[in-house]
Enzyme design. Structure first.
Site, mmCIF file in Angstrom:
data_model
loop_
_atom_site.group_PDB
_atom_site.id
_atom_site.type_symbol
_atom_site.label_atom_id
_atom_site.label_comp_id
_atom_site.label_asym_id
_atom_site.label_seq_id
_atom_site.Cartn_x
_atom_site.Cartn_y
_atom_site.Cartn_z
ATOM 1 N N TYR A 109 14.554 -5.646 -6.512
ATOM 2 C CA TYR A 109 13.959 -5.969 -5.211
ATOM 3 C C TYR A 109 12.787 -5.030 -4.920
ATOM 4 O O TYR A 109 11.704 -5.469 -4.517
ATOM 5 C CB TYR A 109 15.021 -5.865 -4.123
ATOM 6 C CG TYR A 109 14.546 -6.270 -2.752
ATOM 7 C CD1 TYR A 109 14.415 -7.621 -2.426
ATOM 8 C CD2 TYR A 109 14.229 -5.327 -1.780
ATOM 9 C CE1 TYR A 109 13.977 -8.002 -1.160
ATOM 10 C CE2 TYR A 109 13.796 -5.701 -0.527
ATOM 11 C CZ TYR A 109 13.668 -7.041 -0.222
ATOM 12 O OH TYR A 109 13.233 -7.421 1.026
ATOM 13 N N LYS A 152 8.689 -5.840 -4.375
ATOM 14 C CA LYS A 152 7.969 -5.513 -3.148
ATOM 15 C C LYS A 152 6.854 -4.495 -3.388
ATOM 16 O O LYS A 152 5.787 -4.574 -2.759
ATOM 17 C CB LYS A 152 8.951 -5.008 -2.085
ATOM 18 C CG LYS A 152 9.950 -6.066 -1.617
ATOM 19 C CD LYS A 152 9.277 -7.301 -1.029
ATOM 20 C CE LYS A 152 10.289 -8.281 -0.456
ATOM 21 N NZ LYS A 152 9.642 -9.479 0.140
#
Length: 253
Positions: A158, A162
């Site tokens: 994740y 990002k």
């Protein structure tokens, strides 16, 4: 007589907006913020049943809105979305599959990247291309994360998606600035939504979160709505290629 500066308006009347991931949570909050400010909002998400219920509730408030079923990981579906340009695009669609890095499966890595980075990349590019073809300015906003600026437990994939998104936005801002197209990110901390309740119910994770957030609470969807309206409106006309952190001081140190 002294000429006084005028406060920029947050009024979006006449603007056409697209919000992805709009069926619930942060995406729905962003859609409401834009619609309440006068924009016609196309709400897009994969789950049409949940999405339509949210759009119906918005329409009952007298706001101009419509539903669109969209899986932005399916790149073949995106060109049709941008047959006509949107003045505002907010990408709130996202995916997380948390696990220790040594246990990450390739299929989980690919699924997260397909939505959080690949889909976001081509959504942005098509949105900008449509604006350029129409000779229009616009604002593109991605719901990123504080995890685009720090690391996190069991969040390597994740975080990678990002961090990459943040770099992508900076480069796109450089390319598109001359065309009057702005692109920015909003980076929330942990926001209370149905998807985060599992994390909040884990005492160990909740203690970690509250230790990192300097303010004495977790985030709420309403904390994101004002930022979305700000970046969508002329009030942020000189802001591009940056991130607005709504993290309760998490990344301050």
């Amino acid at each position: 007589m002294t000429d006084l500066p005028r406060t920029p308006k947050f009024d979006l009347t006449g603007d056409r907006a697209l919000v992805t991931g709009a069926s619930s949570g942060i995406g729905l909050g962003c859609a409401i913020a834009l619609a309440e400010a006068g924009a016609h909002v196309v709400c897009a998400a994969r789950r049409m049943d949940v999405l339509q219920a949210s759009v119906n509730a918005m329409a009952a408030q007298g706001w101009s809105t419509e539903a669109m079923q969209l899986d932005q990981a399916d790149l073949s579906a995106l060109p049709e979305v941008f047959e006509h340009p949107f003045d505002i695009v907010i990408n709130s669609a996202g995916l997380a599959r948390h696990a220790p890095a040594v246990e990450t499966r390739p299929e989980d890595f690919d699924a997260v990247m397909d939505v959080n980075l690949r889909g976001a990349y081509f959504l942005s590019a098509l949105a900008a291309k449509a604006l350029m073809a129409a000779g229009k300015r616009g604002s593109i906003i991605h719901i990123s994360s504080q995890m685009g600026h720090v690391g996190g437990i069991d969040r390597t994939v994740y975080c990678a998606s990002k961090h990459a998104l943040e770099g992508m936005v900076k480069s796109m801002a450089i390319e598109w600035g001359k065309s009057g197209i702005r692109i920015n990110t909003i980076c929330p901390t942990f926001i209370r939504t149905p998807l985060t309740e599992v994390t909040f119910k884990n005492p160990e994770r909740l203690a970690w979160i509250m230790d990192k957030i300097k303010l004495p609470r977790v985030g709420e969807v309403e904390d994101i709505m004002g930022a979305a309206l700000f970046l969508a409106s002329d009030a942020s006309a000189m802001i591009t290629g940056t991130s607005l952190k709504i993290d309760g001081g998490w990344t301050a140190g």
